[in-house]
Design an enzyme around this catalytic site. Sequence first.
Site, PDB file in Angstrom:
ATOM      1  N   VAL A 117      -5.875  39.841  19.474  1.00 23.09           N
ATOM      2  CA  VAL A 117      -5.729  41.459  19.039  1.00 23.09           C
ATOM      3  C   VAL A 117      -5.446  41.431  17.492  1.00 23.09           C
ATOM      4  CG1 VAL A 117      -4.587  41.676  21.071  1.00 23.09           C
ATOM      5  CG2 VAL A 117      -3.260  40.967  19.170  1.00 23.09           C
ATOM      6  N   SER A 144       8.196  42.785  11.915  1.00 20.92           N
ATOM      7  CA  SER A 144       6.681  43.172  12.595  1.00 20.92           C
ATOM      8  C   SER A 144       7.299  44.159  13.752  1.00 20.92           C
ATOM      9  CB  SER A 144       5.925  41.979  13.054  1.00 20.92           C
ATOM     10  OG  SER A 144       6.858  41.315  14.330  1.00 20.92           O
ATOM     11  N   LYS A 145       8.350  43.734  14.501  1.00 20.42           N
ATOM     12  CA  LYS A 145       8.657  44.744  15.338  1.00 20.42           C
ATOM     13  C   LYS A 145       9.421  46.077  15.053  1.00 20.42           C
ATOM     14  CE  LYS A 145       7.566  41.986  18.966  1.00 20.42           C
ATOM     15  NZ  LYS A 145       6.503  42.146  19.749  1.00 20.42           N
ATOM     16  N   TYR A 204       9.604  38.048  12.600  1.00 15.61           N
ATOM     17  CA  TYR A 204       9.397  38.737  13.920  1.00 15.61           C
ATOM     18  C   TYR A 204      10.183  40.196  14.060  1.00 15.61           C
ATOM     19  CZ  TYR A 204       9.684  39.152  18.933  1.00 15.61           C
ATOM     20  OH  TYR A 204       9.734  39.586  20.380  1.00 15.61           O
ATOM     21  N   SER A 234      11.338  44.858  20.297  1.00 17.27           N
ATOM     22  CA  SER A 234      12.194  43.849  20.866  1.00 17.27           C
ATOM     23  C   SER A 234      13.731  44.275  20.470  1.00 17.27           C
ATOM     24  CB  SER A 234      11.763  42.763  20.097  1.00 17.27           C
ATOM     25  OG  SER A 234      12.752  41.753  19.919  1.00 17.27           O
TER      26      SER A 234
HETATM   27  N1  LIG Z   1      10.570  37.068  25.990  1.00 15.69           N
HETATM   28  C1  LIG Z   1      11.584  37.666  25.377  1.00 15.69           C
HETATM   29  O1  LIG Z   1      12.536  37.790  25.380  1.00 15.69           O
HETATM   30  C2  LIG Z   1      10.744  39.092  24.586  1.00 15.69           C
HETATM   31  C3  LIG Z   1      12.121  39.952  24.078  1.00 15.69           C
HETATM   32  C4  LIG Z   1      11.488  41.064  23.241  1.00 15.69           C
HETATM   33  C5  LIG Z   1      10.279  41.331  23.183  1.00 15.69           C
HETATM   34  N2  LIG Z   1       9.220  40.472  23.512  1.00 15.69           N
HETATM   35  C6  LIG Z   1       7.931  40.926  23.349  1.00 15.69           C
HETATM   36  O2  LIG Z   1       7.208  40.917  24.392  1.00 15.69           O
HETATM   37  C7  LIG Z   1       6.084  40.390  24.356  1.00 15.69           C
HETATM   38  C8  LIG Z   1       5.468  39.435  25.357  1.00 15.69           C
HETATM   39  O3  LIG Z   1       6.108  38.465  25.152  1.00 15.69           O
HETATM   40  P1  LIG Z   1       6.446  37.067  26.264  1.00 15.69           P
HETATM   41  O4  LIG Z   1       7.789  37.067  26.368  1.00 15.69           O
HETATM   42  O5  LIG Z   1       5.858  37.699  27.566  1.00 15.69           O
HETATM   43  O6  LIG Z   1       5.678  35.918  25.782  1.00 15.69           O
HETATM   44  P2  LIG Z   1       4.564  35.141  26.191  1.00 15.69           P
HETATM   45  O7  LIG Z   1       4.311  33.937  25.044  1.00 15.69           O
HETATM   46  O8  LIG Z   1       4.920  34.707  27.463  1.00 15.69           O
HETATM   47  O9  LIG Z   1       3.300  36.002  26.449  1.00 15.69           O
HETATM   48  C9  LIG Z   1       2.473  36.428  25.056  1.00 15.69           C
HETATM   49  C10 LIG Z   1       1.191  36.468  25.611  1.00 15.69           C
HETATM   50  O10 LIG Z   1       0.416  36.867  24.321  1.00 15.69           O
HETATM   51  C11 LIG Z   1      -0.688  36.243  24.112  1.00 15.69           C
HETATM   52  N3  LIG Z   1      -1.194  36.261  22.832  1.00 15.69           N
HETATM   53  C12 LIG Z   1      -0.268  35.447  21.745  1.00 15.69           C
HETATM   54  N4  LIG Z   1      -1.167  36.096  20.527  1.00 15.69           N
HETATM   55  C13 LIG Z   1      -2.242  36.726  21.041  1.00 15.69           C
HETATM   56  C14 LIG Z   1      -3.523  37.303  20.086  1.00 15.69           C
HETATM   57  N5  LIG Z   1      -3.380  37.000  19.114  1.00 15.69           N
HETATM   58  N6  LIG Z   1      -4.216  37.927  20.781  1.00 15.69           N
HETATM   59  C15 LIG Z   1      -4.039  38.182  22.114  1.00 15.69           C
HETATM   60  N7  LIG Z   1      -3.261  37.611  22.844  1.00 15.69           N
HETATM   61  C16 LIG Z   1      -2.168  36.978  22.273  1.00 15.69           C
HETATM   62  C17 LIG Z   1      -0.413  34.777  24.710  1.00 15.69           C
HETATM   63  O11 LIG Z   1      -1.501  33.931  24.752  1.00 15.69           O
HETATM   64  C18 LIG Z   1       0.320  35.256  25.699  1.00 15.69           C
HETATM   65  O12 LIG Z   1      -0.147  35.194  27.012  1.00 15.69           O
HETATM   66  C19 LIG Z   1       5.540  40.070  23.018  1.00 15.69           C
HETATM   67  O13 LIG Z   1       5.128  40.878  22.098  1.00 15.69           O
HETATM   68  C20 LIG Z   1       6.936  39.548  22.679  1.00 15.69           C
HETATM   69  O14 LIG Z   1       7.405  39.873  21.156  1.00 15.69           O
HETATM   70  C21 LIG Z   1       9.564  39.345  24.321  1.00 15.69           C
END
Ligand SMILES: NC(=O)c1ccc[n+]([C@@H]2O[C@H](COP(=O)([O-])OP(=O)(O)OC[C@H]3O[C@@H](n4cnc5c(N)ncnc54)[C@H](O)[C@@H]3O)[C@@H](O)[C@H]2O)c1
Length: 263
Positions: free
Chosen positions: A66, A160-161, A157, A144
């Site tokens: 992305v 960015s958020k 992080y 986040s």
């Molecule tokens: N897990 C948490 O506690 C949490 C909390 C707040 C926000 N988030 C946000 O939720 C979103 C999903 O996170 P998650 O916890 O499911 O993580 P995850 O690591 O399970 O999934 C993230 C996915 O994004 C893909 N990805 C990473 N870089 C990429 C790129 N450059 N282009 C395309 N795809 C890419 C990865 O391959 C992966 O499949 C993220 O934006 C994360 O910051 C997660």
Amino acid sequence: MSVHDPYGLGDRVAVVTGAGSGIGRATAQVLAAAGAFVVCADINGAAARATAEGIGKAATATGLDVSDRAPVFALIEGTAAEHGRLDILCNVAGIIRTGRVVDVPEADLDAVWDVNFKGTFHGCQAAARIMCEQGGGSIVNTASSAVDTATPEIMSYSVSKAAVVQLTKNLATEVGPFGVRVNAVAPGLVRTAMTARHYLLPDGSIDEAARAAAEKPLRRISPLGLIGEPEDIAYAVRYLVSDAARFVTGQILRPNGGAAMPW
Ligand SMILES: NC(=O)c1ccc[n+]([C@@H]2O[C@H](COP(=O)([O-])OP(=O)(O)OC[C@H]3O[C@@H](n4cnc5c(N)ncnc54)[C@H](O)[C@@H]3O)[C@@H](O)[C@H]2O)c1
């Protein structure tokens, strides 16, 4: 007599980034279950394909980074051209790097910015152009809980958020007159690969005892005593992209177990 279900997503065309894992995968599954056709995008093309195959006929998959502008535009414009419209974009792809502000390497700062902010920006820009022209659509970005607190060692992080939050609000003001809504979710701690990485054992499995111990103080922050599961966020996203949220734009929805309650 058929009654319109405002939460239904029948005939909607959706693109979900980060659909190969965690919150993105759950979002793709939940949108498809609600009736949408979902294009699953992820830098890990095999993981995106696994998500799409699990959904079946109502999904396809593509591998893309992305942070790379041209492929994001090609995906979104191509999806709209193939299906005649693009109704939903969920920008979920994200990464995290840890380190104290005084130690953060510039390369880490750039990597996180490029995926979390610029990746979201590319998707928003490409989709907003199409949605404004067609006179409707819904975008949900992924912020986040990190924007609600000052947590040590995740500055790049959090920044960015925070930028994703501001992008969401700015864009909502510009595209609202065209019938396009833009919102974000700000999840609390969710059990995904991103948060499990601290407890990985050499064989790739998760040390559940270590994870439970680390989660204990975090559960206390939630009045519900909960840590999130990916579906908890996907259901919030489903609401935001549905007609049930027709009066909702520029908002940050916080599925976080009540761990943070800002104004
Ligand atoms: N897990 C948490 O506690 C949490 C909390 C707040 C926000 N988030 C946000 O939720 C979103 C999903 O996170 P998650 O916890 O499911 O993580 P995850 O690591 O399970 O999934 C993230 C996915 O994004 C893909 N990805 C990473 N870089 C990429 C790129 N450059 N282009 C395309 N795809 C890419 C990865 O391959 C992966 O499949 C993220 O934006 C994360 O910051 C997660």
